[in-house]
Design a protein around this motif. Structure first.
Motif, mmCIF file in Angstrom:
data_model
loop_
_atom_site.group_PDB
_atom_site.id
_atom_site.type_symbol
_atom_site.label_atom_id
_atom_site.label_comp_id
_atom_site.label_asym_id
_atom_site.label_seq_id
_atom_site.Cartn_x
_atom_site.Cartn_y
_atom_site.Cartn_z
ATOM 1 N N SER A 97 -1.064 -0.060 -0.449
ATOM 2 C CA SER A 97 -2.475 -0.299 -0.148
ATOM 3 C C SER A 97 -3.264 -0.599 -1.414
ATOM 4 N N ARG A 98 -2.704 -0.276 -2.552
ATOM 5 C CA ARG A 98 -3.345 -0.596 -3.833
ATOM 6 C C ARG A 98 -2.257 -1.038 -4.808
ATOM 7 N N ASP B 76 1.640 3.883 -2.533
ATOM 8 C CA ASP B 76 1.917 2.906 -1.475
ATOM 9 C C ASP B 76 1.320 1.534 -1.799
ATOM 10 N N MET C 136 3.960 -1.012 6.937
ATOM 11 C CA MET C 136 2.526 -1.011 6.651
ATOM 12 C C MET C 136 1.920 -2.300 7.196
ATOM 13 N N SER D 123 -3.067 -5.661 7.257
ATOM 14 C CA SER D 123 -4.483 -5.330 7.059
ATOM 15 C C SER D 123 -4.672 -4.154 6.115
ATOM 16 N N ALA D 124 -3.645 -3.304 5.999
ATOM 17 C CA ALA D 124 -3.730 -2.143 5.108
ATOM 18 C C ALA D 124 -3.142 -2.417 3.738
ATOM 19 N N MET D 125 -2.413 -3.520 3.611
ATOM 20 C CA MET D 125 -1.719 -3.840 2.366
ATOM 21 C C MET D 125 -2.674 -4.534 1.396
ATOM 22 N N ASP D 126 -2.494 -4.252 0.116
ATOM 23 C CA ASP D 126 -3.314 -4.918 -0.892
ATOM 24 C C ASP D 126 -3.085 -6.427 -0.830
ATOM 25 N N ASN E 35 5.917 -1.886 1.030
ATOM 26 C CA ASN E 35 5.386 -0.528 0.935
ATOM 27 C C ASN E 35 6.441 0.439 0.407
#
Length: 223
Positions: free
Chosen positions: A170-171, A168, A51, A54-57, A158
């Protein structure tokens, strides 16, 4: 003289190959690592799910900084104060501590074996200098959070989030990110789900520090 010439040629080839290798990984996700190979040879399956940072929390890199390397954004690969503190603590017979930065751990995870003593440490230092010279801090953190073991046969934040929390990376709440970070030092012996003992106490402490990292700007190089 012939031996010296061959030695110098071997050194030049090694430097050229490793610089190209590190340069490639600035742009291409490392497809595999020696640690993953060890798991496969040991009969374990490997789970990974890359991941982008930029997409990771943002809670995930903040938890990693809180738990592994508070001066990540200000050092150039080696935290000499942290190394000295760890050496002093170990000399006093307290719980063994490592002095490795996230940059050093990334160099080890991406290019080397986990074991190897002082010889591996020497190569680790060499690769640390290379990635600090050729990669921005965001890339170092991105590779670290995608290659670090987060459980037996599980690689990356991730894959760890999916394993432990069924969603995932991202949050991630501060607590979820902190529990993954608490597993990182001993991923084959700890779990982020239903944690107890050190993982619970350390994870709770890191969850509180996630906000400190943000407010103090300790993650400024990642923004």
């Amino acid at each position: 003289m012939l031996i010296l010439r061959w030695f110098l040629k071997a050194v030049l080839v090694f430097v050229a190959v490793t610089v190209l290798w590190v340069g490639l990984y600035r742009f291409v996700p490392p497809p595999f690592t020696f640690t993953m190979m060890g798991d496969l040879l040991g009969g374990r399956s490997v789970t990974k799910d890359w991941m982008p940072l930029s997409a990771m929390d943002p809670n995930m890199p903040r938890a990693a900084i809180a738990g592994e390397d508070a001066r990540f954004c200000s050092h150039h690969g080696f935290d000499w104060r942290g190394i000295a503190s760890a050496a002093y603590s170990n000399a006093k017979g307290r719980r063994l501590r490592g002095g490795s930065t996230i940059s050093q751990q990334t160099a080890k995870n991406a290019f080397l074996f986990q074991r190897g003593g002082y010889v591996r440490k020497a190569f680790e230092a060499y690769f640390t200098v290379l990635i600090e010279a050729l990669w921005p801090k965001r890339r170092i953190m991105e590779v670290y959070l995608n290659l670090a073991e987060t459980g037996i046969g599980t690689y990356g934040a991730n894959a760890g989030a999916i394993r432990y929390f069924r969603h995932d990376a991202s949050r991630l709440t501060p607590t979820e990110a902190a529990r993954i970070a608490a597993v990182l030092p001993l991923p084959k012996k700890r779990a982020a789900i239903d944690p107890h003992g050190f993982v619970r106490s350390h994870g709770n402490r890191l969850a509180r520090y996630v906000g400190v990292v943000r407010r103090a700007g300790l993650d400024s190089c990642l923004r």
